[in-house]
Motif scaffolding. Sequence first.
Motif, PDB file in Angstrom:
ATOM      1  N   ARG A  18      -2.750 -71.497 -15.786  1.00  0.00           N
ATOM      2  CA  ARG A  18      -1.897 -70.312 -15.662  1.00  0.00           C
ATOM      3  C   ARG A  18      -0.488 -70.703 -15.226  1.00  0.00           C
TER       4      ARG A  18
ATOM      5  N   LEU B   3      -8.335 -73.157 -14.484  1.00  0.00           N
ATOM      6  CA  LEU B   3      -7.677 -71.900 -14.806  1.00  0.00           C
ATOM      7  C   LEU B   3      -6.364 -71.754 -14.047  1.00  0.00           C
TER       8      LEU B   3
ATOM      9  N   THR C 176      -8.266 -67.074 -20.936  1.00  0.00           N
ATOM     10  CA  THR C 176      -9.203 -67.478 -19.881  1.00  0.00           C
ATOM     11  C   THR C 176     -10.637 -67.141 -20.226  1.00  0.00           C
TER      12      THR C 176
ATOM     13  N   THR D 127     -16.177 -68.311 -19.322  1.00  0.00           N
ATOM     14  CA  THR D 127     -15.061 -68.204 -18.400  1.00  0.00           C
ATOM     15  C   THR D 127     -14.720 -69.589 -17.899  1.00  0.00           C
ATOM     16  N   GLN D 128     -13.434 -69.930 -17.947  1.00  0.00           N
ATOM     17  CA  GLN D 128     -13.011 -71.268 -17.569  1.00  0.00           C
ATOM     18  C   GLN D 128     -13.176 -71.498 -16.072  1.00  0.00           C
TER      19      GLN D 128
END
Length: 454
Positions: free
Chosen positions: A17, A13, A51, A7-8
């Motif tokens: 996004r 993140l 992600t 998971t980033q």
Amino acid sequence: MTDHLVTQDPARLARTRLRALGAGAAALFALAACAPPGAGSAPAASEAAPTEVSTDLGDEPVELTLYDGAGLKAKDEALIRAFTERHPNVTITGRYDPDDVQAQNAPRVLASDDPPDIARVIALSDVAEDGLLTDLDAYADAYGWDELPEGQLAQYRVNEDGVRGEGSQYTLADGFTVTGFYYNKDLAEKVGMSAPPRTMEELEGLLAEAEDAGIVPIMAGNQTGQVMTSTQMMLNYALGAESLNEWVFHAPGATIDTPEAAEALARIRDWAEAGYYPEDTNGTDATGALGRFAAGEALFYPSGNWDAAALDEQMGDNVGFFLPPAPDGQEPATMSDPASNFAIPAGSDAKDAAAAFLDFLRSEEARQVVVDAGFAPSGEGEVPATEQGSVTAQIQEAFAQLVEADGQVQFVQNATNGLTTTWNSEAQRLVDGATTPEDMLDAVQTKYEDELGR
């Protein structure tokens, strides 16, 4: 590396996004307004910026498609064979366009309803901004791609303003070109050259010695822009690798129209006036120049690794290679672009497997495949095996020095889609005495700004 789900980090993140949403919206508008026939819709933002990623390919069948130029097919097929032997549940099918149209076709292919999973990208800023590529930051975290040499990573990154060299990672190359001076060893002995020149003064001394001996000092087929090779070698040192890359990467306010650049071009003009290039350089193409150098007409031939195999075959032990000599106090620098700069299209439905292929490109096995195909390898490590004493071996040693010095510089002709014609025609005018260094730089900078809308 242990296979795992990653998971980033939250900060990256959030930034990713926001950028992906903006890029996706822009791409949707652009495609709705002017999409070519057959083009699909832009991928959703979540597809462009995953992600959660995995480095585990499992054992279920996976089918991938790889898209590239036809001239690189042999290299690609060798890489595919090596990768699928390691991962037998993965099948990769090659898809190739002619080399002279692959870059032009790539945006339409990436935006199609059935995009490939791995694709060579040249105009990286444009397609990244349009949301057509996968933001690879999560994979970079998972695989440790931040360990790659900074000079290589810069070629893979684009920020939210479309400026290359920084921002998120979108590509990873399988290998690189490398440029320098080939030299004829028999002719070198005639002009008293016992080793490659270490300084610009030594190089220019040898050029003068060759001219006095009735030997063409520098072979260049300038009908196809080959004087630009030695021209950029001078620009690399005059402006510095970092500054020149910033110009190629469209950094805000970047300009090549500087007194230092004019001084570098003045040296090329002086070389032309001194007769260091063939009298018919503007009427000679690259193929002709290569043949004339191999036949023993000139002392030096500034070019790249793509000519190594032909020169090895035609000249045997009589050809050598060295990087452009650096001025005192500077590290080596020369032009070194990606061979196939591979991205994962945002519309791919097999991103984890595609990313595993990209990571494979920096393995020792893949590095050897790339060297065997005549290119310099991605990443860093031991110099892959080559035939001892061959010019190919000398090129690999030179590339290792270049990476250690972080001296890879992008080709200035690739700064925008239309600059090659401007650079090449201006270089012809420079050696003909039809323009000045200052006017040549003004013409190039004007074209650059026109194409970027500045």
